[in-house]
Design an enzyme around this catalytic site. Structure first.
Site, PDB file in Angstrom:
ATOM      1  N   LYS A 167      -6.520  -9.609  -5.404  1.00 49.98           N
ATOM      2  CA  LYS A 167      -5.373  -9.430  -6.303  1.00 49.98           C
ATOM      3  C   LYS A 167      -5.272 -10.611  -7.265  1.00 49.98           C
ATOM      4  O   LYS A 167      -5.068 -10.427  -8.469  1.00 49.98           O
ATOM      5  CB  LYS A 167      -4.080  -9.312  -5.485  1.00 49.98           C
ATOM      6  N   GLN A 196       2.668  -9.874   1.058  1.00 46.26           N
ATOM      7  CA  GLN A 196       1.599  -9.096   1.705  1.00 46.26           C
ATOM      8  C   GLN A 196       2.021  -8.681   3.115  1.00 46.26           C
ATOM      9  O   GLN A 196       2.447  -9.521   3.918  1.00 46.26           O
ATOM     10  CB  GLN A 196       0.319  -9.942   1.747  1.00 46.26           C
ATOM     11  N   ASP A 223       5.621  -4.003  -5.864  1.00 43.27           N
ATOM     12  CA  ASP A 223       5.131  -3.054  -4.852  1.00 43.27           C
ATOM     13  C   ASP A 223       5.949  -1.760  -4.877  1.00 43.27           C
ATOM     14  O   ASP A 223       5.538  -0.751  -4.312  1.00 43.27           O
ATOM     15  CB  ASP A 223       5.230  -3.679  -3.451  1.00 43.27           C
TER      16      ASP A 223
END
Ligand code: NDP
Length: 296
Positions: free
Chosen positions: A53, A97, A120
């Site tokens: 990422k 995460q 997200d």
């Protein structure tokens, strides 16, 4: 019939290029979108995701802020970091995460993220906005699936869509997006009766279950589009002792013989997920500054 194979890698590369171009235009206005990724602990799979990422964020011309915290970090300390990132003007997107260590309540942490920076798309405010058809930050995997479908088919109105799986990160937002596209949507799950018959109705079949090779060719309507979201690690003795490989929820060979188009695993939906994270960071950067939402 032999299905066309949907090249998610190529679609993701093209999307990243469009994002890079838009980021270049923003730079002329003095704006550089920034993504903060928070990793707690040393889960090897998470470390790989976070590295990837960060690399792609920088390649797209954006700023990447990595925060690596020890596995014994307290919930309070993580919430304090999220608070600082919420207040940081250089940060447009915040990604914590998952999974988080057991001592941390993930729900609490995700809800602490400013919804405007929730790249997200997991915050209840964004989930609610998506469900009610308002502009929102949308979870990356279903957003990537939708982009693949639009590339392939253009207008999706009136198509029958079946989504197997009802998680908050894939199944439910996928169903909401397809509903917004005017598909007729069925959400299937572990209690669905006669799942093969339900799937055979689908012009668009999305499998997001976590069961290797569950969907077989006899579940697929001839000519349907099959998107395989599943990522399952299975043992692969043919590659050597103790070796593993990644497979999807779809039995590729039998489904490809019936479908009109199908995503492989790996190389299908997966690459679109990270590209959509970059897209969401760009979108968040524009929306927070009152600039028009980028059309990607
Ligand atoms: P969850 O475990 O949260 O949800 C799985 C869903 O599948 C549940 O709704 C469950 O039903 C349903 N299900 C389980 N067994 C069956 C069955 N036998 N028949 C019908 N439905 C069933 O998983 P996620 O949504 O998080 O992930 C799904 C898959 O997608 C996983 O393989 C995951 O690794 C992968 N994934 C891939 C991503 C990518 O980038 N490509 C990103 C995110 C996930 P019920 O609700 O009734 O329990």
């Amino acid at each position: 019939m032999t299905a066309a194979i949907i090249d998610g890698k190529a679609a993701a590369a093209a999307l990243r290029q469009r994002i890079g171009a838009r980021v270049g235009e923003l730079a002329k206005q003095g704006v550089t979108p920034g993504l903060a990724v928070v990793l707690v602990g040393e889960n090897p799979a998470s470390q790989v995701y976070v590295r990837s990422k960060a690399k792609q964020t920088v390649e797209a011309g954006m700023r990447s802020f990595e925060h690596k915290l020890p596995a014994d970090t307290s919930e309070q300390d993580l919430l304090a970091l999220v608070g600082r990132l919420n207040a940081d003007e250089a940060v447009d997107g915040i990604l914590v995460q998952l999974p988080l260590p057991a001592q941390i309540n993930a729900e609490l942490v995700l809800e602490a993220i400013d919804p405007r920076k929730d790249v997200d798309g997991f915050h209840p405010v964004n989930a609610g906005r998506l469900a009610s058809g308002a502009p929102s930050l949308v979870p990356c995997t279903p957003l990537g699936c939708l982009m693949l479908l639009r590339d392939l088919k253009g207008d999706l109105a009136g198509l029958e869509a079946v989504v197997i799986g009802r998680s908050n990160i894939v199944g439910k937002p996928m169903a909401a997006l397809l509903t917004a596209e005017s598909c007729t949507v069925t959400i299937a799950h572990s209690k669905t009766r006669d799942l093969p018959a339900v799937c055979r109705r689908a012009d668009i079949l999305v499998a997001a279950v976590g069961r290797p090779g569950m969907v077989t060719g006899d579940w697929v309507k001839p000519g349907a589009i099959v998107l395989d979201v599943g990522i399952n690690r299975v043992s692969a003795p043919e590659l050597g002792e103790g070796k593993t490989r990644i497979v999807g929820d779809v039995d590729f060979a039998s489904c490809a013989a019936v479908a009109g188009a199908i995503t492989p695993v790996p190389g299908g939906v997966g690459p679109m997920t990270i590209a959509c994270l970059l897209a969401n960071t760009l979108t968040a950067a524009c929306m927070r500054r009152g600039l028009p939402k980028p059309v990607l």
